[in-house]
Write a protein that holds these residues in place. Structure first.
Motif, PDB file in Angstrom:
ATOM      1  N   ASP B  96       0.855  -1.176   0.000  1.00 41.55           N
ATOM      2  CA  ASP B  96       0.000   0.000   0.000  1.00 41.55           C
ATOM      3  C   ASP B  96       0.893   1.228   0.000  1.00 41.55           C
ATOM      4  N   PRO B  99       0.681   4.256   3.207  1.00 43.08           N
ATOM      5  CA  PRO B  99       1.237   3.910   4.523  1.00 43.08           C
ATOM      6  C   PRO B  99       2.695   3.493   4.446  1.00 43.08           C
ATOM      7  N   VAL B 144       3.395   5.461  18.076  1.00 43.54           N
ATOM      8  CA  VAL B 144       3.072   4.036  18.041  1.00 43.54           C
ATOM      9  C   VAL B 144       2.329   3.685  16.766  1.00 43.54           C
ATOM     10  N   VAL B 145       1.566   4.655  16.240  1.00 47.24           N
ATOM     11  CA  VAL B 145       0.771   4.409  15.040  1.00 47.24           C
ATOM     12  C   VAL B 145       1.640   4.093  13.843  1.00 47.24           C
ATOM     13  N   LEU B 148       2.176   0.433  12.989  1.00 52.32           N
ATOM     14  CA  LEU B 148       1.079  -0.190  12.260  1.00 52.32           C
ATOM     15  C   LEU B 148       1.118   0.183  10.789  1.00 52.32           C
ATOM     16  N   LEU B 149       1.426   1.445  10.499  1.00 49.30           N
ATOM     17  CA  LEU B 149       1.521   1.865   9.105  1.00 49.30           C
ATOM     18  C   LEU B 149       2.578   1.060   8.371  1.00 49.30           C
ATOM     19  N   TRP B 152       1.428  -2.730   8.049  1.00 52.36           N
ATOM     20  CA  TRP B 152       0.358  -2.942   7.086  1.00 52.36           C
ATOM     21  C   TRP B 152       0.831  -2.630   5.683  1.00 52.36           C
ATOM     22  N   LEU B 160       3.353  -7.675   9.493  1.00 52.23           N
ATOM     23  CA  LEU B 160       2.124  -7.356  10.217  1.00 52.23           C
ATOM     24  C   LEU B 160       2.179  -7.917  11.626  1.00 52.23           C
ATOM     25  N   PHE B 164       2.104  -5.858  15.116  1.00 52.62           N
ATOM     26  CA  PHE B 164       1.166  -6.063  16.226  1.00 52.62           C
ATOM     27  C   PHE B 164       1.901  -6.221  17.538  1.00 52.62           C
ATOM     28  N   VAL B 167       3.292  -2.878  18.627  1.00 47.41           N
ATOM     29  CA  VAL B 167       2.260  -1.980  19.148  1.00 47.41           C
ATOM     30  C   VAL B 167       1.807  -2.433  20.531  1.00 47.41           C
TER      31      VAL B 167
END
Lengths: 102, 406, 181
Positions: B96, B99, B144-145, B148-149, B152, B160, B164, B167
């Protein structure tokens, strides 16, 4: 100098976008995201009124903090429910969850 | 443009005020300050990479880099950076785009943003927010976000999974960090970093050592250093959430980790070790020259590098913990301990020490901390009296029984 | 002048992100846009002088709720979820309702806005003494623990958060196989 009506208009626009999202989306998680938008719009309204009318009292801020806390709790419980429903029904589309219908 | 005045303002670390008095616009002065801070931090990271490799090598009884740039390998990080710059940027198929490309940028931005409220010398701080510590916690939460970016956007199951776990670790260890940070805020009666430094007649590490310890452990976990570095350990999950990044994008994650560790050292120094204070040295004035700020800056740098050395020391010494041990340690030990500590310190401060002088307060609180720590260790020892700890699995006992049966 | 341009820019960007949240089929992109919305709202709080609330918004919404939403998206997707339609059968009617609501509220704000001198302070942001804004965090804290103020809602909120914590963990727990037998 920003007039107060600008902030209120912005909050109203955010609220109507959230309203559209809640009513029109199929996926339950997307509905929950739109509910978060609604709560944010309400918070902006509260803080605007606090800042313009009573900046020396803490009512507006306190209320906004409570809305924040309740929104967090509601998001957690809502998402737990969605995960549980997905486990049992294998679907999170709101239209397909109609066991109690008729 | 008086050269003597300019030099004097540089020595007194007052360049901004001098420029303002000369007539530069405020926003230009702010811009110069911001760019100085960002540049200095990033250049310092190059030195820190070399420092880490050398120190770990010496602790492991070897020499470390000694070929590039003379006997001490001083240009090793430069050659590392050149190598990373020259690598091909491979984007995985199906990744993607937004992200994937946004994550390295955001993580460096978040690591740099927190430096705005650290006072490096008396009067030299980016911005003296009255909610300085809260600002730092909020920005750390936002960073922290980015994991995830990255996880993903890589379109990779292992990335991934690594994201997880990263995070989960970051979000879990924020809780004891925040509660442990509430103790110095309570003692200093303010969330502003400058106020906390000014309130440390006696450094808070002596007044509330248990809170410093809890914060230090949580900071270790927040930055992802050993012993909590299963996010990126090669033997665990093959580099975790930044598997699919190559070249300069990987360098961004690397940079952000070092910046984060340096920032946590600086934050620890500001909150617990008294920042730039050193028995009044930061107020020294020799004749006309107000040399205090420069000395304060030197004191601050020394303290930061001491704490950073402890970070490296721990990395060279301790083994890694498992992911379930990690989360158990946090939720079953650190969170209850930090809550009890906060309660105890608040009660002691309000009820018994309302009108005591600084030394009595410090002594009583230190004794309280030691008592809480000792009671905790006794409770743990009492629970472990038959060898039934909650953390060690039964595999060891089964293995013993299997061996004994033969 | 600069403030007005800045506010309009931030407001337009935030509303753009919000539109992406309610219209995008890809749920992960919608979650990212939701984070953008929260960031925009936090910036608006800063322009309103509520710095503490802005940081709380970042910490709670972006640092926790967004991550929770992303986890829930991961856990509840089918293997091929890109072909699902985004809107249900009442999408047209709800669009009309939302737009009508906004037009009604905007009309009320713009045409019935008070213009008498007594209410002139509502037209511009009254320059408040900066000391009051600086003190707002302390006043907030005192209002949360003072018996004449909001200590009771504060305690009730903490009990509610505890109930939500325990409840959501219990609801989302996977049932063990023995329980289902």
């Amino acid at each position: 100098m920003i007039p107060m009506s600008w902030y209120l208009l912005f909050a109203a626009a955010l609220f109507s976008i959230g309203l559209y999202g809640v009513m029109a989306r199929r996926n339950t998680v997307a509905i929950l995201m739109s509910v978060e938008l609604l709560l944010n719009a309400v918070n902006i309204n509260l803080v605007t009124f606090w800042r313009y009318l009573t900046p020396d009292r803490s009512v507006g801020m306190a209320w906004a903090v409570f809305v924040l806390a309740v929104a967090a709790a509601e998001a957690a419980v809502g998402l737990a429910l969605i995960i549980s429903v997905y486990r049992n029904r294998d679907s999170v589309v709101a239209e397909e969850l109609d066991v109690l219908r008729n | 443009m008086d050269i003597m005045e300019l030099l004097r303002s540089l020595i007194e670390l007052n360049l901004g005020e001098y420029l303002l008095s000369v007539g530069t616009a405020t926003w230009i002065v702010d811009l110069i300050g911001v760019m100085t801070l960002a540049t200095v931090c990033m250049i310092l990271v190059i030195f820190l990479i070399w420092l880490e490799r050398k120190v770990i090598a010496r602790m492991q009884d070897r020499i470390g880099p000694n070929r590039v740039g003379g006997k001490y390998g001083l240009l090793q990080p430069v050659s590392d950076a050149t190598k990373l710059l020259s690598k091909e940027l491979i984007t995985p198929a199906g990744a993607d785009r937004i992200p994937y490309n946004l994550a390295p940028i955001l993580i460096v931005v978040a690591s740099l943003l927190t430096w705005a409220v650290i006072p490096v010398a008396p009067g030299v701080v980016g911005v003296d927010l009255n909610i300085g510590v809260f600002y730092i916690l909020a920005i750390s939460s936002v960073s922290v976000v980015t994991f995830l970016l990255a996880g993903w956007g890589s379109n990779n199951k292992y990335a991934l999974l690594g994201a997880f776990r990263a995070v989960a670790q970051m979000v879990s260890y924020e809780v004891p960090m925040i509660v442990a940070l509430l103790v110095p805020i309570l003692l200093a009666r303010s969330m502003s970093t400058v106020d906390i430094v000014e309130a440390q007649g006696i450094p808070f590490i002596i007044v509330v050592p248990l809170s410093a310890l809890i914060f230090f452990i949580s900071a270790l976990a927040e930055t992802g250093r050993t012993p909590f570095d299963l996010l990126e350990a090669d033997s665990e999950i093959v580099a975790g959430f930044h598997i699919e990044y190559s070249g300069m994008k990987f360098a961004m994650f690397f940079l952000a980790e070092f910046l984060g560790t340096l920032f946590m050292s600086a934050f620890f120094v500001v909150i617990y070790l008294g920042g730039y204070r050193f028995f009044g040295l930061e107020n020294l004035t020799i004749g006309h020259l107000h040399i205090g700020p420069l000395l304060g800056f030197i004191v601050f740098s020394t303290k930061v590098f001491l704490v950073y050395f402890v970070f490296i020391w721990i990395r060279a010494t301790l083994p890694r913990v498992r992911v379930d041990q990690l989360l158990d340690f946090n939720w079953k030990f650190l969170v209850p301990l930090s809550l009890v500590l906060l309660l105890t310190v608040a009660v002691m401060d309000k009820l018994f020490l309302a009108d005591a002088n600084a030394v009595t307060k410090a002594a009583v609180l230190m004794v309280t901390n030691i008592v809480v720590g000792w009671v905790t260790i006794e409770i743990l020892r009492w629970r472990d009296r038959d060898g039934e700890t909650a953390v060690v699995p039964d595999v060891v006992d089964d293995a013993h029984e299997a061996v004994a049966a033969h | 002048m600069f403030e007005q341009v800045f506010f309009i820019f931030v407001a337009v960007v935030t509303l753009g992100f919000a539109l992406i949240v309610v219209t995008n089929k890809n749920l992960f992109h919608a979650a990212l846009a939701l984070m953008g919305t929260f960031l925009g709202v936090a910036i608006i709080y800063v322009t309103l002088g509520a710095g503490f609330l802005a940081m709380a918004q970042l910490l709670v919404y972006i640092g926790a709720i967004s991550i929770l939403i992303i986890f829930a998206i991961m856990m509840t997707r089918h293997m091929m979820s890109a072909e699902e339609a985004a809107f249900n059968s009442q999408a047209g009617l709800s669009l009309f309702t939302a737009v009508a609501f906004f037009v009604l509220v905007a009309y009320v704000f713009i045409s019935y806005w008070p213009t008498t001198p007594a209410d002139a302070m509502l037209a511009t942001m009254t320059p408040v003494d900066p000391a009051i804004l600086e003190n707002s965090v302390v006043a907030l804290g005192q209002s949360f623990v003072s018996p004449n103020a909001y200590v009771l809602p504060f305690e009730v909120a903490s009990v509610m958060l505890l109930a939500a914590l325990v409840g959501s963990i219990f609801i989302a727990k996977p049932r063990l196989k023995e329980d289902e037998a």
